[in-house]
Design an enzyme around this catalytic site. Structure first.
Site, PDB file in Angstrom:
ATOM      1  N   SER A 171       0.853  -1.185   0.000  1.00 22.08           N
ATOM      2  CA  SER A 171       0.000   0.000   0.000  1.00 22.08           C
ATOM      3  C   SER A 171       0.889   1.234   0.000  1.00 22.08           C
ATOM      4  O   SER A 171       1.974   1.233  -0.575  1.00 22.08           O
ATOM      5  CB  SER A 171      -0.945  -0.032   1.196  1.00 22.08           C
ATOM      6  OG  SER A 171      -1.805   1.091   1.184  1.00 22.08           O
ATOM      7  N   TYR A 202      -5.253   7.572  -6.789  1.00 18.15           N
ATOM      8  CA  TYR A 202      -4.167   6.759  -6.247  1.00 18.15           C
ATOM      9  C   TYR A 202      -4.351   6.563  -4.743  1.00 18.15           C
ATOM     10  O   TYR A 202      -4.221   5.436  -4.229  1.00 18.15           O
ATOM     11  CB  TYR A 202      -2.821   7.430  -6.526  1.00 18.15           C
ATOM     12  CG  TYR A 202      -1.646   6.662  -5.960  1.00 18.15           C
ATOM     13  CD1 TYR A 202      -1.217   5.480  -6.560  1.00 18.15           C
ATOM     14  CD2 TYR A 202      -0.969   7.103  -4.821  1.00 18.15           C
ATOM     15  CE1 TYR A 202      -0.143   4.757  -6.045  1.00 18.15           C
ATOM     16  CE2 TYR A 202       0.097   6.392  -4.297  1.00 18.15           C
ATOM     17  CZ  TYR A 202       0.508   5.233  -4.910  1.00 18.15           C
ATOM     18  OH  TYR A 202       1.561   4.514  -4.394  1.00 18.15           O
ATOM     19  N   LYS A 206      -4.929   2.975  -2.547  1.00 11.20           N
ATOM     20  CA  LYS A 206      -4.075   2.507  -1.457  1.00 11.20           C
ATOM     21  C   LYS A 206      -4.869   2.308  -0.165  1.00 11.20           C
ATOM     22  O   LYS A 206      -4.565   1.403   0.617  1.00 11.20           O
ATOM     23  CB  LYS A 206      -2.915   3.484  -1.251  1.00 11.20           C
ATOM     24  CG  LYS A 206      -1.952   3.495  -2.443  1.00 11.20           C
ATOM     25  CD  LYS A 206      -1.401   2.104  -2.672  1.00 11.20           C
ATOM     26  CE  LYS A 206      -0.781   1.861  -4.002  1.00 11.20           C
ATOM     27  NZ  LYS A 206      -0.236   0.503  -4.177  1.00 11.20           N
TER      28      LYS A 206
END
Length: 319
Positions: A171, A202, A206
């Site tokens: 992550s 993005y 994550k």
């Protein structure tokens, strides 16, 4: 502490007390690394080969994958196996999982490592999902779902038959820089996606990976399956994850804040191989190999279930 301040503090961690040399002997272990042809994945495979694991390097480009395998052989004297995996296309993901299942009956460690960051906003997957979320989350979700039976099957070669299989999710501290709630309307083409922009997409991807890691850990425990799932932040690392033209602030960020790739392997390798890391099942580890706290919403069971149900709907025809 505010999440941006926490993100900044994670950018400058203390020296690591754990190193790849501390990895135990992995003879007989089957390891699969997505995105293994470059960056963090490549460096992880190097360490895993040195510790005698049988490692599959999963990558989209066969040419780049084979070049990486040759470089690894020159460096370690050992040969990784190539697995073609295009996370941009769910049909290709399905085909890749079938190929792997014909070659192996078990997985000891699965590193969900491949990813992209800030691709051109016009870039979408074969099934018309946002490229960032499609590759980082949707493609990996299908890959994991199809290979999960191999993680729960007995290991015929492992010296440690009772050790759990591990799923390690690469992550990022970017999970701290979003508002803590996934906006599913941004994951397919449309005005909401374009309004969100590449940075937010993005960060959402994550955060989603940490939610999935925690959820998989809970599902496995409830089912009595010998599987551990851990999400990690590898740190602020100079790698080739950036796609498209880099803005000036990213260039400065790379130069003055980011660390070499050799640092980026510390936390995922620790999570994937250290015996003591098993206590972090369902949790999050930050640089360098230390317990950390992601955005609180990462552990919200309702949000985890909502994400899981949404992903199952997207991939159901490929299961």
């Amino acid at each position: 502490m505010s999440h941006p301040i926490q993100w900044c503090r994670q950018a400058f961690p203390p020296a690591s007390k754990w190193h790849p040399e501390d990895i135990p002997d992995l003879s007989g272990q089957i390891v699969l690394v997505t995105g293994g042809n470059s960056g963090i994945g490549f460096e992880m495979i190097k360490s895993l080969l040195r510790k005698n694991a049988k490692v599959y390097l999963a990558a989209r480009s066969q040419q780049k994958g084979e070049e990486a395998i040759r470089a690894l052989k020159e460096d370690t004297g050992k040969t990784a196996e190539f697995l073609q995996l295009d996370l941009n296309d769910l049909v290709a993901v399905q085909r890749s999982s079938q190929d792997f299942a014909q070659r192996e009956s078990h997985i000891d460690i699965l590193f969900i490592n491949a990813g992209i960051m800030y691709p051109p906003l016009d870039q979408i997957t074969a099934q018309k999902y946002d490229a960032t979320f499609g590759v980082n989350v949707i493609g990996h979700h299908l890959f994991l779902r199809l290979l999960y039976p191999l993680l729960t099957s007995p290991s015929p070669l492992s010296q440690s038959q009772t050790s759990p299989s591990r799923i390690i999710w690469t992550s990022s501290s970017a999970n701290l820089l979003v508002n803590g709630r996934l906006d599913f309307s941004t994951f397919t083409e449309g005005p909401d996606r374009r309004k969100a922009g590449t940075f937010d997409l993005y960060g959402q991807s994550k955060l989603a990976q940490i939610q999935l890691s925690a959820y998989v850990a809970k599902r496995a425990a409830e089912a009595g399956e010998n599987v551990v799932s851990i999400a990690v932040d590898p740190g602020h690392i100079r790698s080739d994850i950036f796609r498209g033209k880099k803005p000036w602030y990213i260039i400065l960020y790379e130069k003055f804040v980011m660390y070499p790739v050799s640092y980026g392997v510390l936390t995922p390798l620790y999570a994937g191989t250290a015996p003591e890391a098993l206590e972090y099942n369902g949790k999050y580890i930050r640089p360098w190999a230390r317990p950390g706290q992601p955005h609180p919403s990462a552990y919200d069971r309702e949000q985890q279930e909502k994400l899981w149900v949404w992903l199952e709907e997207q991939v159901k025809e490929y299961l």
